[in-house]
Design a protein around this motif. Structure first.
Motif, PDB file in Angstrom:
ATOM      1  N   GLN A   1       0.820  -1.211   0.000  1.00  0.00           N
ATOM      2  CA  GLN A   1       0.000   0.000   0.000  1.00  0.00           C
ATOM      3  C   GLN A   1       0.857   1.265   0.000  1.00  0.00           C
ATOM      4  OE1 GLN A   1      -2.135  -1.096   3.536  1.00  0.00           O
ATOM      5  NE2 GLN A   1      -3.969  -1.757   2.406  1.00  0.00           N
ATOM      6  N   ASN A   2       1.973   1.234   0.728  1.00  0.00           N
ATOM      7  CA  ASN A   2       2.879   2.381   0.723  1.00  0.00           C
ATOM      8  C   ASN A   2       3.434   2.633  -0.675  1.00  0.00           C
ATOM      9  OD1 ASN A   2       3.882   3.961   3.257  1.00  0.00           O
ATOM     10  ND2 ASN A   2       3.471   1.883   4.037  1.00  0.00           N
ATOM     11  N   MET A   3       3.847   1.571  -1.349  1.00  0.00           N
ATOM     12  CA  MET A   3       4.446   1.730  -2.674  1.00  0.00           C
ATOM     13  C   MET A   3       3.424   2.212  -3.700  1.00  0.00           C
ATOM     14  SD  MET A   3       7.032  -1.558  -2.735  1.00  0.00           S
ATOM     15  CE  MET A   3       7.456  -1.356  -4.462  1.00  0.00           C
ATOM     16  N   GLY A   4       2.189   1.805  -3.540  1.00  0.00           N
ATOM     17  CA  GLY A   4       1.175   2.169  -4.519  1.00  0.00           C
ATOM     18  C   GLY A   4       0.351   3.385  -4.164  1.00  0.00           C
ATOM     19  N   PHE A   5       0.656   4.019  -3.011  1.00  0.00           N
ATOM     20  CA  PHE A   5      -0.207   5.093  -2.526  1.00  0.00           C
ATOM     21  C   PHE A   5      -0.280   6.267  -3.512  1.00  0.00           C
ATOM     22  CE2 PHE A   5      -1.115   8.928  -0.044  1.00  0.00           C
ATOM     23  CZ  PHE A   5      -2.287   8.539   0.582  1.00  0.00           C
ATOM     24  N   GLY A   6       0.853   6.677  -4.054  1.00  0.00           N
ATOM     25  CA  GLY A   6       0.852   7.805  -4.978  1.00  0.00           C
ATOM     26  C   GLY A   6       0.028   7.535  -6.217  1.00  0.00           C
ATOM     27  N   LEU A   7       0.085   6.301  -6.716  1.00  0.00           N
ATOM     28  CA  LEU A   7      -0.715   5.950  -7.890  1.00  0.00           C
ATOM     29  C   LEU A   7      -2.198   5.943  -7.550  1.00  0.00           C
ATOM     30  CD1 LEU A   7       1.418   3.026  -9.391  1.00  0.00           C
ATOM     31  CD2 LEU A   7       1.516   5.474  -9.915  1.00  0.00           C
ATOM     32  N   LYS A   8      -2.524   5.495  -6.331  1.00  0.00           N
ATOM     33  CA  LYS A   8      -3.933   5.479  -5.917  1.00  0.00           C
ATOM     34  C   LYS A   8      -4.486   6.896  -5.847  1.00  0.00           C
ATOM     35  CE  LYS A   8      -6.996   3.740  -2.254  1.00  0.00           C
ATOM     36  NZ  LYS A   8      -7.053   3.020  -0.955  1.00  0.00           N
ATOM     37  N   VAL A   9      -3.674   7.828  -5.323  1.00  0.00           N
ATOM     38  CA  VAL A   9      -4.099   9.222  -5.237  1.00  0.00           C
ATOM     39  C   VAL A   9      -4.362   9.779  -6.634  1.00  0.00           C
ATOM     40  CG1 VAL A   9      -3.329  11.553  -4.640  1.00  0.00           C
ATOM     41  CG2 VAL A   9      -2.979   9.672  -3.030  1.00  0.00           C
ATOM     42  N   ARG A  10      -3.557   9.333  -7.615  1.00  0.00           N
ATOM     43  CA  ARG A  10      -3.733   9.794  -9.003  1.00  0.00           C
ATOM     44  C   ARG A  10      -4.818   9.020  -9.733  1.00  0.00           C
ATOM     45  NH1 ARG A  10       2.416   9.015 -10.215  1.00  0.00           N
ATOM     46  NH2 ARG A  10       1.679   8.709 -12.355  1.00  0.00           N
ATOM     47  N   LYS A  11      -5.509   8.152  -8.992  1.00  0.00           N
ATOM     48  CA  LYS A  11      -6.643   7.380  -9.521  1.00  0.00           C
ATOM     49  C   LYS A  11      -6.237   6.468 -10.676  1.00  0.00           C
ATOM     50  CE  LYS A  11      -9.989  10.918  -8.117  1.00  0.00           C
ATOM     51  NZ  LYS A  11     -10.222  10.236  -6.832  1.00  0.00           N
ATOM     52  N   VAL A  12      -5.045   5.884 -10.555  1.00  0.00           N
ATOM     53  CA  VAL A  12      -4.611   4.861 -11.501  1.00  0.00           C
ATOM     54  C   VAL A  12      -5.418   3.591 -11.227  1.00  0.00           C
ATOM     55  CG1 VAL A  12      -2.650   3.418 -12.216  1.00  0.00           C
ATOM     56  CG2 VAL A  12      -2.301   5.864 -11.688  1.00  0.00           C
ATOM     57  N   PRO A  13      -5.868   2.875 -12.267  1.00  0.00           N
ATOM     58  CA  PRO A  13      -6.650   1.644 -12.050  1.00  0.00           C
ATOM     59  C   PRO A  13      -5.913   0.648 -11.166  1.00  0.00           C
ATOM     60  CG  PRO A  13      -6.776   2.309 -14.340  1.00  0.00           C
ATOM     61  CD  PRO A  13      -5.773   3.218 -13.697  1.00  0.00           C
ATOM     62  N   ALA A  14      -6.675  -0.076 -10.339  1.00  0.00           N
ATOM     63  CA  ALA A  14      -6.094  -1.003  -9.361  1.00  0.00           C
ATOM     64  C   ALA A  14      -5.203  -2.042 -10.014  1.00  0.00           C
ATOM     65  CB  ALA A  14      -7.212  -1.678  -8.568  1.00  0.00           C
ATOM     66  N   ALA A  15      -5.606  -2.534 -11.198  1.00  0.00           N
ATOM     67  CA  ALA A  15      -4.808  -3.556 -11.883  1.00  0.00           C
ATOM     68  C   ALA A  15      -3.445  -2.999 -12.287  1.00  0.00           C
ATOM     69  CB  ALA A  15      -5.559  -4.066 -13.117  1.00  0.00           C
ATOM     70  N   ASP A  16      -3.403  -1.737 -12.731  1.00  0.00           N
ATOM     71  CA  ASP A  16      -2.136  -1.120 -13.114  1.00  0.00           C
ATOM     72  C   ASP A  16      -1.256  -0.870 -11.890  1.00  0.00           C
ATOM     73  OD1 ASP A  16      -2.844  -1.137 -15.774  1.00  0.00           O
ATOM     74  OD2 ASP A  16      -3.631   0.911 -15.748  1.00  0.00           O
ATOM     75  N   ILE A  17      -1.905  -0.475 -10.774  1.00  0.00           N
ATOM     76  CA  ILE A  17      -1.133  -0.281  -9.542  1.00  0.00           C
ATOM     77  C   ILE A  17      -0.478  -1.592  -9.118  1.00  0.00           C
ATOM     78  CG2 ILE A  17      -1.287   0.257  -7.078  1.00  0.00           C
ATOM     79  CD1 ILE A  17      -3.530   2.205  -7.732  1.00  0.00           C
ATOM     80  N   ALA A  18      -1.252  -2.672  -9.136  1.00  0.00           N
ATOM     81  CA  ALA A  18      -0.730  -3.979  -8.727  1.00  0.00           C
ATOM     82  C   ALA A  18       0.438  -4.394  -9.619  1.00  0.00           C
ATOM     83  CB  ALA A  18      -1.835  -5.018  -8.783  1.00  0.00           C
ATOM     84  N   ARG A  19       0.319  -4.150 -10.920  1.00  0.00           N
ATOM     85  CA  ARG A  19       1.391  -4.530 -11.847  1.00  0.00           C
ATOM     86  C   ARG A  19       2.656  -3.719 -11.583  1.00  0.00           C
ATOM     87  NH1 ARG A  19       3.000  -2.007 -16.062  1.00  0.00           N
ATOM     88  NH2 ARG A  19       1.090  -0.750 -16.194  1.00  0.00           N
ATOM     89  N   GLN A  20       2.517  -2.396 -11.440  1.00  0.00           N
ATOM     90  CA  GLN A  20       3.679  -1.543 -11.249  1.00  0.00           C
ATOM     91  C   GLN A  20       4.347  -1.789  -9.897  1.00  0.00           C
ATOM     92  OE1 GLN A  20       1.236   1.950 -13.349  1.00  0.00           O
ATOM     93  NE2 GLN A  20       3.202   2.701 -12.604  1.00  0.00           N
ATOM     94  N   VAL A  21       3.555  -2.007  -8.860  1.00  0.00           N
ATOM     95  CA  VAL A  21       4.125  -2.325  -7.552  1.00  0.00           C
ATOM     96  C   VAL A  21       4.855  -3.669  -7.616  1.00  0.00           C
ATOM     97  CG1 VAL A  21       3.570  -2.959  -5.164  1.00  0.00           C
ATOM     98  CG2 VAL A  21       2.506  -0.947  -6.208  1.00  0.00           C
ATOM     99  N   GLY A  22       4.265  -4.635  -8.297  1.00  0.00           N
ATOM    100  CA  GLY A  22       4.906  -5.941  -8.428  1.00  0.00           C
ATOM    101  C   GLY A  22       6.230  -5.857  -9.169  1.00  0.00           C
ATOM    102  N   GLU A  23       6.271  -5.054 -10.232  1.00  0.00           N
ATOM    103  CA  GLU A  23       7.512  -4.908 -10.993  1.00  0.00           C
ATOM    104  C   GLU A  23       8.596  -4.235 -10.147  1.00  0.00           C
ATOM    105  OE1 GLU A  23       6.311  -2.734 -14.422  1.00  0.00           O
ATOM    106  OE2 GLU A  23       5.422  -4.475 -15.443  1.00  0.00           O
ATOM    107  N   ALA A  24       8.227  -3.182  -9.405  1.00  0.00           N
ATOM    108  CA  ALA A  24       9.198  -2.508  -8.547  1.00  0.00           C
ATOM    109  C   ALA A  24       9.673  -3.423  -7.425  1.00  0.00           C
ATOM    110  CB  ALA A  24       8.583  -1.229  -7.966  1.00  0.00           C
ATOM    111  N   ALA A  25       8.762  -4.227  -6.877  1.00  0.00           N
ATOM    112  CA  ALA A  25       9.127  -5.165  -5.811  1.00  0.00           C
ATOM    113  C   ALA A  25      10.111  -6.206  -6.320  1.00  0.00           C
ATOM    114  CB  ALA A  25       7.872  -5.843  -5.265  1.00  0.00           C
TER     115      ALA A  25
END
Length: 340
Positions: free
Chosen positions: A94-118
Motif C-alpha cells: 500500500q505504501n508503494m502504490g499510494f501515490g498511484l492510488k491518489v492519481r486514480k490509476v486503475p487497481a490492476a495497473d497499480i498492482a502490476r507496477q508495484v509488483g515490478e518494482a518489488a
C-alpha cells in the motif's frame, strides 16, 4: 529518462544568498552526486530541482522544458528522502502504490507496477508487512520502490543512507548502483559522505557556499583537484597541505621543482617512510592508529603541523621516533593558495 540543465540558478532567503549562480548539465541516464560540507547548499539545490523550493533566478530545465514555475507533481521527478516517510498503518504494498492510488490509476495497473518494482528491489516477500516489521535497509528500499512506481524522468536522493549503520550503508550503496544500471534513469544524489560519492557517481559536483568548486568523474577529482578545497574534501584520510617553501629544495633535488608561494598536496596513502636522502620532510611520530590492513601515522613536523601517513602492515615505529617521509614526486599536487 531526461536530461537536467541548470543555468545560473540562484536561491535567496531574504537577504541571504544560498545558491549563487549554479550552472550544470546532467545528461540522460547519468548518475550525478552533489557533495560538500554542511550548509553548502546541496540539499537546497536538490529541493529546487524537485520543486519543493522556489527558484530565485536563472533557469531550471528537465528534458529541455523550463520548470521554474511548474508544480512539483508535474515535473516528472521522484524524491527519496533521508527519512523513510512511510505510512505506519499501510503495508509495503500500500505504501508503494499510494501515490498511484491518489492519481486514480486503475487497481490492476497499480498492482502490476508495484509488483515490478518489488521484483527489482527484492521486496516480493515483504509486500504484506507493515513498516514496523522491517529493518532500516528494507524500509529504505520501500521508499525507493515508491519512487520507482512513479516512473519518474529523474530520481532525486537526499542523503538516503545517513540513518543506516555502516555495514548496511555499504550494502545499500551497492543496491543503488545496481538499480541505476538496471533502470538507466537520470539520478541526482546528495550526500555529505565523499566515499558514497566516489563509489556511486558518474560525475561528482563539489559545492561550497552555494557555488560549484569542481565537476568531474571521481578519478578526475581525486587525481586532478582544481583547488585546495576539493583536494582536501575528496579522499580519505584527507590530503595533507604543506607550504611549497617547506619542500622546495628536496622536491627540486628529486626532479620536481615547485613554484614559490604554492601549496603542495600530499595524499596520506602516497607517503612512505624512506631513507633520509630520499625524504622531502621529516618529523616525530606522535601516535599511530591501527586499522587492520594498515596504520594511520600522525607525524609532527618541525613547525608544529601534523602530517598523516598511511603505513601498510601492522608493524609501525614507536611514538617519539623521528621519521623521514618521502613521496613519488609525480604524485605530489601543486595547488594555489586559497584567496584571502
Amino acid at each position: 529518462m531526461s536530461s537536467l540543465t541548470l543555468r545560473n540558478l540562484t536561491k535567496s532567503f531574504g537577504k541571504t544568498d544560498v545558491i549563487r549562480g549554479v550552472s550544470l548539465d546532467v545528461e540522460e541516464g547519468e548518475f550525478v552526486v552533489f557533495v560538500g560540507p554542511s550548509g553548502c547548499g546541496k540539499s537546497t539545490l536538490l529541493r529546487m530541482i524537485a520543486g519543493l523550493e522556489d527558484v530565485s533566478g536563472g533557469d531550471l530545465m528537465i528534458g529541455g522544458q523550463r520548470m521554474n514555475d511548474v508544480q512539483a507533481a508535474r515535473r516528472g521527478v521522484a524524491m527519496v528522502f533521508q527519512s523513510y516517510a512511510l505510512y505506519p498503518h499501510l503495508t509495503v504494498r500500500q505504501n508503494m502504490g499510494f501515490g498511484l492510488k491518489v492519481r486514480k490509476v486503475p487497481a490492476a495497473d497499480i498492482a502490476r507496477q508495484v509488483g515490478e518494482a518489488a521484483d527489482v528491489l527484492k521486496l516480493g516477500a515483504l509486500l504484506d508487512r507493515y513498516p514496523r516489521e522491517l529493518s532500516g535497509g528494507q524500509r529504505q528500499r520501500v521508499a525507493i520502490g515508491r519512487a520507482i512506481v512513479a516512473s519518474p524522468q529523474v530520481f532525486l536522493f537526499d542523503e538516503p543512507l545517513s540513518n543506516l549503520d555502516a555495514e548496511l550503508r555499504v550494502h545499500m550503496r551497492a543496491e543503488i548502483a545496481a538499480l541505476h544500471r538496471r533502470l538507466g534513469n537520470t539520478m541526482v544524489y546528495v550526500t555529505h559522505d565523499q566515499i558514497e560519492a566516489m563509489t556511486l557517481a558518474d560525475r561528482i559536483v563539489v559545492l561550497r557556499d552555494g557555488r560549484i568548486e569542481q565537476v568531474g568523474t571521481p578519478r578526475e577529482l581525486y587525481e586532478r583537484p582544481a583547488n585546495a578545497f576539493v583536494a582536501q574534501f575528496i579522499g580519505s584520510p584527507k590530503m595533507n597541505l604543506v607550504a611549497a617553501e617547506a619542500v622546495a629544495d628536496r622536491m627540486a633535488a628529486l626532479g620536481r621543482p615547485v613554484p614559490e608561494g604554492a601549496l603542495i598536496g600530499l595524499r596520506p596513502e602516497h607517503l612512505q617512510i624512506v631513507a633520509p636522502d630520499q625524504a622531502i620532510l621529516s618529523g616525530q611520530l606522535l601516535t599511530s592508529e591501527y586499522t587492520g590492513a594498515d596504520s594511520l601515522l600522525h607525524v609532527e613536523l618541525p613547525g608544529g603541523d601534523v602530517l598523516l601517513l598511511v603505513h601498510p602492515g601492522a608493524d609501525t615505529p614507536e611514538p617519539g621516533a623521528q621519521l623521514s617521509i618521502g613521496i613519488d614526486p609525480a604524485l605530489a599536487h601543486v595547488l594555489e593558495r586559497p584567496a584571502a
